[in-house]
Motif scaffolding. Structure first.
Motif, PDB file in Angstrom:
ATOM      1  N   GLN A  33      -0.082  -5.771 -11.740  1.00 21.15           N
ATOM      2  CA  GLN A  33       0.244  -6.862 -10.819  1.00 21.15           C
ATOM      3  C   GLN A  33       1.695  -7.301 -10.969  1.00 21.15           C
ATOM      4  O   GLN A  33       2.360  -7.611  -9.972  1.00 21.15           O
ATOM      5  CB  GLN A  33      -0.711  -8.040 -11.050  1.00 21.15           C
ATOM      6  N   GLN A  34       2.191  -7.305 -12.185  1.00 21.81           N
ATOM      7  CA  GLN A  34       3.601  -7.635 -12.397  1.00 21.81           C
ATOM      8  C   GLN A  34       4.509  -6.570 -11.778  1.00 21.81           C
ATOM      9  O   GLN A  34       5.554  -6.892 -11.180  1.00 21.81           O
ATOM     10  CB  GLN A  34       3.901  -7.764 -13.897  1.00 21.81           C
ATOM     11  N   SER A  35       4.107  -5.318 -11.895  1.00 16.60           N
ATOM     12  CA  SER A  35       4.893  -4.238 -11.285  1.00 16.60           C
ATOM     13  C   SER A  35       4.870  -4.352  -9.774  1.00 16.60           C
ATOM     14  O   SER A  35       5.890  -4.112  -9.106  1.00 16.60           O
ATOM     15  CB  SER A  35       4.339  -2.874 -11.720  1.00 16.60           C
ATOM     16  N   LEU A  36       3.713  -4.722  -9.238  1.00 14.20           N
ATOM     17  CA  LEU A  36       3.594  -4.923  -7.798  1.00 14.20           C
ATOM     18  C   LEU A  36       4.499  -6.059  -7.343  1.00 14.20           C
ATOM     19  O   LEU A  36       5.220  -5.939  -6.338  1.00 14.20           O
ATOM     20  CB  LEU A  36       2.135  -5.221  -7.448  1.00 14.20           C
ATOM     21  N   ARG A  37       4.487  -7.150  -8.085  1.00 15.64           N
ATOM     22  CA  ARG A  37       5.344  -8.288  -7.758  1.00 15.64           C
ATOM     23  C   ARG A  37       6.822  -7.883  -7.769  1.00 15.64           C
ATOM     24  O   ARG A  37       7.576  -8.225  -6.851  1.00 15.64           O
ATOM     25  CB  ARG A  37       5.109  -9.430  -8.752  1.00 15.64           C
TER      26      ARG A  37
END
Length: 371
Positions: A9-13
């Motif tokens: 999710q952090q990578s997506l953000r």
């Protein structure tokens, strides 16, 4: 409970934020507004990032992710005030996955995932205000399935979309239909809205329609709740940038030889803006987490979230303008566009007063305070 985001999710953000910062600048946004408020190329770039496929099941060429991933994406898109209605890809994938036949899912979900098809919700009618059960559109059996007579207002990108999800009366009950824009009897009059995005008045005159669900009100409630959760997350991104912009301005603007950020009264107002932002953020999390709850609980949660988001959006927007002064309402300055965006979002999927009534009508004897 662990509220930390996963590494994915952090990578997506980070990926979405990089695209917003580099690929969707304020200058590009202004050019899209001038061209009509919707850019198919920009929507294609969202698809290339995998965002249109985010909540589509893997069986239909999607990524099979959930509401929290969608929330992360919408928050980042809010920072750039992205005009293209990605939230409607989440709405369409959610409704079709839960209510459509296997044949209809196979025909449309892969196209939604690839970005080839933009399917938007067309539910608003002039006399309905925000009440979902008020629907004057009519559907009747026809040789090819069903024929639809309806007029729907403020349909996002309504003259650019490839298909619509349309509620209409069928045998005395609301059903939900999928209608292609290329079908006979469809006419759409597009226009630019207050925040620069594109919408349309769409008319259906004996238009061929495909039945999604005869339990249309339940499906429509899911669609609107998915939209509310996405809008709440997007609003958090908009407000986050509005606060940051205000703080940056106060650190540069000088009065009486010092920056206005040194004035205690103004610092208190910024503190109140940040408090409203964090209240909104927590309720956005709450809305996304409740999307998978049973319908009555989910509907109550969305109303509660929209009340708080409405109050926060109004406060943050107004204080941003006040702390900037006259420049805060000029079209050349980005701050005025954040204000217009927040103003329109407060009215979308039901304004604050409407949802306050929804919260009130769903209160039990304990008013939610005591078990």
């Amino acid at each position: 409970m662990d509220f930390d985001f996963s590494d994915d999710q952090q990578s997506l953000r980070d990926a979405v934020r990089r695209w917003v910062d580099k690929g969707y600048t304020f200058e590009r946004r202004r050019s899209i507004v001038a061209a009509g408020g919707f850019d198919r190329t920009a929507y294609g770039e969202l698809a290339e990032l995998g965002l249109t496929a985010l909540t589509v099941p893997e069986a239909h060429d999607g990524l099979g992710q959930g509401a929290i991933d969608a929330m992360v994406v919408m928050e980042e898109l809010g920072r750039g005030m992205v005009l293209e209605p990605l939230a409607h890809a989440f709405i369409a994938s959610s409704v079709l996955t839960q209510y459509a036949s296997a044949e209809l899912q196979g025909a449309w979900l892969p196209r939604i995932a690839s970005g080839q098809a933009l399917v938007v919700l067309a539910q608003q009618e002039r006399k309905a205000r925000y009440a979902l059960e008020k629907c004057e559109a009519k559907a009747a059996p026809a040789q090819s399935g069903y024929a639809l007579k309806a007029t729907k207002s403020i349909v996002p990108a309504g003259d650019q979309a490839d298909a619509y999800l349309v509620p209409a009366q069928l045998d005395g009950h609301i059903a939900l239909f999928l209608v292609e824009r290329s079908a006979s009897g469809v006419s759409a009059q597009g226009y630019v809205t207050q925040d620069g995005s594109r919408a349309a008045e769409v008319q259906f005159a004996n238009t061929p329609a495909i039945l999604v669900s005869k339990d249309g009100l339940t499906a429509l409630e899911l669609a609107v709740d998915t939209g509310i959760a996405a809008l709440c997350a997007e609003a958090v991104g908009v407000m986050d940038q509005a606060v940051a912009l205000t703080v940056d301005y106060m650190n540069q603007r000088k009065q009486f030889g010092v920056t206005i950020a040194s004035f205690q009264a103004l610092r208190h107002r910024v503190a109140d803006m940040k408090m409203q932002l964090e209240l909104a953020r927590s309720m956005s999390y709450y809305a996304s987490l409740k999307l998978a709850a049973p319908a009555p609980e989910r509907r109550t949660a969305m109303a509660r979230a929209k009340v708080q988001l409405g109050q926060s959006m109004r406060y943050v927007g107004q204080q941003m303008v006040q702390l900037h002064g006259g420049i805060g309402v000029t079209d050349e300055y980005i701050g005025s566009h954040y204000f217009k965006k927040l103003t329109q979002m407060e009215m979308t999927f039901g304004d604050t007063l409407h949802h306050l009534g929804e919260v009130s009508s769903r209160m039990q004897d304990t008013a939610g305070v005591f078990a």
